[in-house]
Design a protein around this motif. Structure first.
Motif, PDB file in Angstrom:
ATOM      1  N   MET A  84      43.416 -31.301  23.618  1.00  0.00           N
ATOM      2  CA  MET A  84      42.896 -29.876  24.226  1.00  0.00           C
ATOM      3  C   MET A  84      41.447 -29.821  23.418  1.00  0.00           C
ATOM      4  O   MET A  84      40.882 -28.555  23.998  1.00  0.00           O
ATOM      5  N   MET A  85      40.944 -30.748  22.704  1.00  0.00           N
ATOM      6  CA  MET A  85      39.830 -30.391  21.996  1.00  0.00           C
ATOM      7  C   MET A  85      38.513 -30.063  23.029  1.00  0.00           C
ATOM      8  O   MET A  85      38.321 -31.311  23.746  1.00  0.00           O
ATOM      9  N   GLN A  86      37.862 -29.290  22.795  1.00  0.00           N
ATOM     10  CA  GLN A  86      36.531 -28.959  23.465  1.00  0.00           C
ATOM     11  C   GLN A  86      35.358 -28.514  22.451  1.00  0.00           C
ATOM     12  O   GLN A  86      35.434 -27.730  21.745  1.00  0.00           O
ATOM     13  N   ALA A  87      34.424 -29.168  22.785  1.00  0.00           N
ATOM     14  CA  ALA A  87      33.023 -28.828  22.303  1.00  0.00           C
ATOM     15  C   ALA A  87      32.560 -27.307  22.828  1.00  0.00           C
ATOM     16  O   ALA A  87      31.920 -26.567  22.112  1.00  0.00           O
ATOM     17  N   SER A  88      32.949 -27.145  24.002  1.00  0.00           N
ATOM     18  CA  SER A  88      32.460 -25.796  24.783  1.00  0.00           C
ATOM     19  C   SER A  88      33.305 -25.727  25.930  1.00  0.00           C
ATOM     20  O   SER A  88      33.890 -26.700  26.226  1.00  0.00           O
ATOM     21  N   ILE A  89      33.257 -24.430  26.136  1.00  0.00           N
ATOM     22  CA  ILE A  89      34.193 -24.097  27.653  1.00  0.00           C
ATOM     23  C   ILE A  89      33.186 -23.272  28.374  1.00  0.00           C
ATOM     24  O   ILE A  89      32.322 -22.687  27.858  1.00  0.00           O
ATOM     25  N   SER A  90      33.199 -23.612  29.676  1.00  0.00           N
ATOM     26  CA  SER A  90      32.260 -22.760  30.515  1.00  0.00           C
ATOM     27  C   SER A  90      33.377 -22.080  31.739  1.00  0.00           C
ATOM     28  O   SER A  90      34.080 -22.572  32.041  1.00  0.00           O
ATOM     29  N   ASN A  91      32.479 -20.878  32.292  1.00  0.00           N
ATOM     30  CA  ASN A  91      33.338 -20.334  33.434  1.00  0.00           C
ATOM     31  C   ASN A  91      32.257 -19.221  33.951  1.00  0.00           C
ATOM     32  O   ASN A  91      31.151 -19.036  33.116  1.00  0.00           O
TER      33      ASN A  91
ATOM     34  N   ARG B 175      28.597 -20.079  28.711  1.00  0.00           N
ATOM     35  CA  ARG B 175      29.238 -21.294  28.075  1.00  0.00           C
ATOM     36  C   ARG B 175      29.559 -20.650  26.511  1.00  0.00           C
ATOM     37  O   ARG B 175      28.549 -20.215  25.991  1.00  0.00           O
ATOM     38  N   ILE B 176      30.788 -21.000  25.974  1.00  0.00           N
ATOM     39  CA  ILE B 176      31.187 -20.711  24.643  1.00  0.00           C
ATOM     40  C   ILE B 176      31.059 -21.911  24.066  1.00  0.00           C
ATOM     41  O   ILE B 176      31.760 -22.871  24.364  1.00  0.00           O
ATOM     42  N   SER B 177      30.338 -22.191  22.788  1.00  0.00           N
ATOM     43  CA  SER B 177      30.156 -23.233  22.053  1.00  0.00           C
ATOM     44  C   SER B 177      30.987 -23.073  20.830  1.00  0.00           C
ATOM     45  O   SER B 177      31.101 -22.193  20.000  1.00  0.00           O
ATOM     46  N   PHE B 178      31.819 -24.191  20.444  1.00  0.00           N
ATOM     47  CA  PHE B 178      32.608 -24.282  19.212  1.00  0.00           C
ATOM     48  C   PHE B 178      31.818 -25.285  18.231  1.00  0.00           C
ATOM     49  O   PHE B 178      32.955 -25.631  17.176  1.00  0.00           O
ATOM     50  N   LEU B 179      30.940 -25.689  18.310  1.00  0.00           N
ATOM     51  CA  LEU B 179      30.496 -26.688  17.469  1.00  0.00           C
ATOM     52  C   LEU B 179      29.970 -26.141  16.485  1.00  0.00           C
ATOM     53  O   LEU B 179      29.161 -25.110  16.202  1.00  0.00           O
ATOM     54  N   ALA B 180      30.426 -26.343  15.126  1.00  0.00           N
ATOM     55  CA  ALA B 180      29.772 -25.947  13.844  1.00  0.00           C
ATOM     56  C   ALA B 180      30.364 -26.691  12.900  1.00  0.00           C
ATOM     57  O   ALA B 180      31.128 -27.740  12.991  1.00  0.00           O
ATOM     58  N   GLU B 181      29.736 -26.591  11.630  1.00  0.00           N
ATOM     59  CA  GLU B 181      30.277 -27.433  10.546  1.00  0.00           C
ATOM     60  C   GLU B 181      31.578 -27.420  10.208  1.00  0.00           C
ATOM     61  O   GLU B 181      32.449 -26.530  10.138  1.00  0.00           O
ATOM     62  N   ASP B 182      32.182 -28.868   9.901  1.00  0.00           N
ATOM     63  CA  ASP B 182      33.543 -29.119   9.674  1.00  0.00           C
ATOM     64  C   ASP B 182      34.561 -28.922  11.131  1.00  0.00           C
ATOM     65  O   ASP B 182      35.991 -28.843  10.587  1.00  0.00           O
ATOM     66  N   ARG B 183      34.010 -28.509  12.111  1.00  0.00           N
ATOM     67  CA  ARG B 183      34.942 -28.341  13.393  1.00  0.00           C
ATOM     68  C   ARG B 183      35.016 -29.660  13.757  1.00  0.00           C
ATOM     69  O   ARG B 183      34.357 -30.188  14.899  1.00  0.00           O
ATOM     70  N   GLU B 184      35.953 -30.344  13.191  1.00  0.00           N
ATOM     71  CA  GLU B 184      35.987 -31.840  13.729  1.00  0.00           C
ATOM     72  C   GLU B 184      37.472 -32.327  13.527  1.00  0.00           C
ATOM     73  O   GLU B 184      38.137 -31.694  12.480  1.00  0.00           O
TER      74      GLU B 184
ATOM     75  N   VAL C  24      39.240 -35.908  12.823  1.00  0.00           N
ATOM     76  CA  VAL C  24      39.120 -37.418  12.564  1.00  0.00           C
ATOM     77  C   VAL C  24      40.256 -38.220  12.595  1.00  0.00           C
ATOM     78  O   VAL C  24      41.485 -37.972  12.076  1.00  0.00           O
ATOM     79  N   THR C  25      40.418 -39.175  13.449  1.00  0.00           N
ATOM     80  CA  THR C  25      41.659 -39.861  13.881  1.00  0.00           C
ATOM     81  C   THR C  25      41.319 -41.243  13.306  1.00  0.00           C
ATOM     82  O   THR C  25      40.142 -41.674  13.107  1.00  0.00           O
ATOM     83  N   VAL C  26      42.117 -42.208  13.404  1.00  0.00           N
ATOM     84  CA  VAL C  26      42.229 -43.714  13.282  1.00  0.00           C
ATOM     85  C   VAL C  26      40.861 -44.187  14.051  1.00  0.00           C
ATOM     86  O   VAL C  26      40.007 -44.936  13.657  1.00  0.00           O
ATOM     87  N   ASN C  27      40.798 -43.785  15.199  1.00  0.00           N
ATOM     88  CA  ASN C  27      39.966 -44.504  16.269  1.00  0.00           C
ATOM     89  C   ASN C  27      38.579 -43.658  16.691  1.00  0.00           C
ATOM     90  O   ASN C  27      37.518 -44.404  16.897  1.00  0.00           O
ATOM     91  N   HIS C  28      38.698 -42.263  16.521  1.00  0.00           N
ATOM     92  CA  HIS C  28      37.576 -41.254  16.865  1.00  0.00           C
ATOM     93  C   HIS C  28      37.421 -40.256  16.086  1.00  0.00           C
ATOM     94  O   HIS C  28      38.248 -39.736  15.231  1.00  0.00           O
ATOM     95  N   THR C  29      36.395 -39.412  16.259  1.00  0.00           N
ATOM     96  CA  THR C  29      36.337 -37.962  15.756  1.00  0.00           C
ATOM     97  C   THR C  29      35.903 -37.338  16.775  1.00  0.00           C
ATOM     98  O   THR C  29      35.251 -37.442  17.719  1.00  0.00           O
ATOM     99  N   PHE C  30      36.763 -36.270  16.983  1.00  0.00           N
ATOM    100  CA  PHE C  30      36.698 -35.254  18.040  1.00  0.00           C
ATOM    101  C   PHE C  30      36.110 -33.813  17.652  1.00  0.00           C
ATOM    102  O   PHE C  30      36.463 -33.378  16.389  1.00  0.00           O
ATOM    103  N   PHE C  31      35.047 -33.508  18.175  1.00  0.00           N
ATOM    104  CA  PHE C  31      34.303 -32.167  17.731  1.00  0.00           C
ATOM    105  C   PHE C  31      34.536 -30.924  18.509  1.00  0.00           C
ATOM    106  O   PHE C  31      34.692 -31.099  19.673  1.00  0.00           O
ATOM    107  N   GLY C  32      34.879 -29.897  17.767  1.00  0.00           N
ATOM    108  CA  GLY C  32      35.130 -28.534  18.566  1.00  0.00           C
ATOM    109  C   GLY C  32      36.412 -27.926  17.960  1.00  0.00           C
ATOM    110  O   GLY C  32      36.868 -28.085  16.706  1.00  0.00           O
ATOM    111  N   LEU C  33      36.913 -27.396  18.898  1.00  0.00           N
ATOM    112  CA  LEU C  33      38.481 -26.795  18.841  1.00  0.00           C
ATOM    113  C   LEU C  33      39.509 -27.009  19.863  1.00  0.00           C
ATOM    114  O   LEU C  33      38.948 -27.054  21.150  1.00  0.00           O
TER     115      LEU C  33
END
Length: 457
Positions: A272-279, A398-407, A409-418
């Motif tokens: 459910m991780m999103q860098a931003s949502i829009s509507n 557009r509401i952005s959730f990108l910020a310091e430490d909002r990530e 980290v998994t074995v294979n990827h890094t997902f940014f946002g919330l």
């Protein structure tokens, strides 16, 4: 940052991974459903609808969580027959909180729900918070979790509506009952999915309703485990993350990012991780139009609660504070009108910041109201108003959730946002026409997301 999609479109067409991996099912059915919002504020009732599309008998946990910190206000076991449809209404209670009531005969334990009683929500889970009254139960969300398939003939006969015997199901969970003595294992088999659900926000006096789909999470249960987790009524397990598989599949721009998380809460959250949502927003004054957004973080409690962890864990940045009854997350906001004119705001600083200096979402279920629309009559516990510049009447945001430490980290990827779900509600108020017809309208529209994923390679 460039997005990296490690699995090609062919993988999606081939049914994602051969191995089980938790994912949000775009077809709308699953093993776990998240209903992002319920409310009884402002004369609203919330109708909850749940459907079993399979030919199997299912044991389901229905858990109702309040809006501020996802503390449980009620849960019960529900038993669905093949192709069963279950419905209930969340409405106001005389004690000042909310309550649930159902006219559906599908078996529940405790049996009071299936017997038609009105069951008040409870405030026992948050006694130490500064906001600890029963009014806190008036807004929140639901998680519905399939606990397993019921295959034992005695149980299926009791659950089947043709031979319904809910007393037999209740007795199985009595102190000397067959499910109590077997830890819920007797006559049970693996979770198979196939559930869908939707909620309806109805305001009778206004003559409006807004319908939204539940978010469906599939291939959820740990493939290395028993394949089912049939807990007793009132048990706080399973939760949305407790039995989750560590493998994940995240759909993104025609491809799939597949991998393994380090723990189950991250595996569910990244889906459910999103860098931003829009509507959209519609604020047309000639028809008294208004727009509110519901923004829900279904896994936030597993990262911010002191009782769970020694400190806050990414992707969230602030612990739950019992003294303020908040755990705030700042956001950036950019909006456009229908002719591409735009304005934006940005947190512009590192977290945490002094309270009140930036706009932040401080609950786990938040209602963002545009220009004081107050479409959902949200309480001060959940509502945040956003004032758009003059001239921005209709458009999109557009509401952005990108910020310091909002990530994460998994074995294979890094997902940014919330990790976030939710929808917008638009309402148009035309009042009563000369012919006496009430001409008010409302509708809901799911948020659109933008993912930002990088590969570990």
């Amino acid at each position: 940052m460039k997005k990296i999609l490690p699995v090609a479109v062919l993988a999606a067409l081939a049914g994602v991974n051969a191995a089980q991996a938790v994912h949000v099912n775009p077809d709308g059915t699953g093993q776990v459903l998240v209903f992002p919002f319920y409310s009884v504020e402002g004369g609203q009732d919330t109708y909850v609808n749940l459907v079993n599309t399979t030919n199997q008998f299912k044991a389901v946990k229905v858990r109702i969580l309040e809006s501020m910190n996802s503390q449980e206000v009620l849960d019960f076991n529900l038993y669905l027959s093949p192709q069963d449809h279950w419905s209930a209404v969340i409405t106001t209670d005389a004690g000042g909180g909310a309550a649930i009531q159902s006219a559906d005969v599908s078996c529940t334990v405790p049996a009071a729900v299936s017997e038609g009683a009105k069951i008040p929500f409870r405030k026992f889970s948050y006694p130490n918070d500064s906001v600890n009254g029963i009014e806190r139960t008036r807004e929140g969300y639901l998680e519905v979790i399939e606990m397993g398939t019921v295959v034992g003939e005695d149980y299926t006969d009791a659950i089947d509506h043709k031979s319904l015997d809910c007393a037999f199901i209740a007795d199985a969970w009595a102190s000397d009952g067959s499910w109590t003595e077997s830890n819920g294992n007797d006559g049970m088999s693996n979770v198979t999915g196939g559930l869908y659900g939707y909620g309806v926000l109805i305001n009778v006096l206004e003559g409006t309703d807004a319908t939204y789909d539940a978010v469906a999470i599939d291939d959820w249960i740990d493939s290395q485990g028993a394949g089912y987790f049939h807990s007793s009524p009132g048990d706080t397990l399973p939760s949305i993350v407790s039995e989750a598989d560590l493998g994940y599949d995240v759909f993104d721009e025609g491809g799939v990012a597949s991998g393994d998380a380090f723990d189950s809460r991250d595996a569910v959250s990244v889906t459910m991780m999103q860098a931003s949502i829009s509507n959209d927003y519609v604020l047309e004054p000639s028809i008294l139009a208004g727009t509110d957004w519901v923004i829900t973080f279904p896994t936030k409690r597993f990262y911010v609660n002191n009782s769970v962890l020694d400190g806050v864990d990414a992707p969230f940045t602030n612990l739950w504070n019992e003294k303020t009854s908040k755990a705030c997350e700042e956001f950036g906001n950019t909006y456009w009108d229908r002719e591409e004119a735009t304005e934006s705001s940005d947190p512009g600083d590192f977290s945490p910041q002094p309270e009140g200096e930036t706009q932040a979402l401080c609950a786990e279920v938040n209602v963002l109201s545009f220009n004081g629309s107050d479409v959902l009559s949200a309480s001060s516990r959940t509502e945040l108003n956003v004032d758009l510049d003059p001239g921005f009447i209709n458009g999109w945001d557009r509401i952005s959730f990108l910020a310091e430490d909002r990530e994460i980290v998994t074995v294979n990827h890094t997902f940014f946002g919330l990790p976030v779900v939710g929808f917008a509600v638009q309402k148009y108020v035309n009042g009563t026409l000369p012919n006496g017809v009430l001409s008010n309208y409302a509708g809901a529209d799911l948020h659109k997301g933008d993912r930002l994923i990088s590969s570990a390679d």
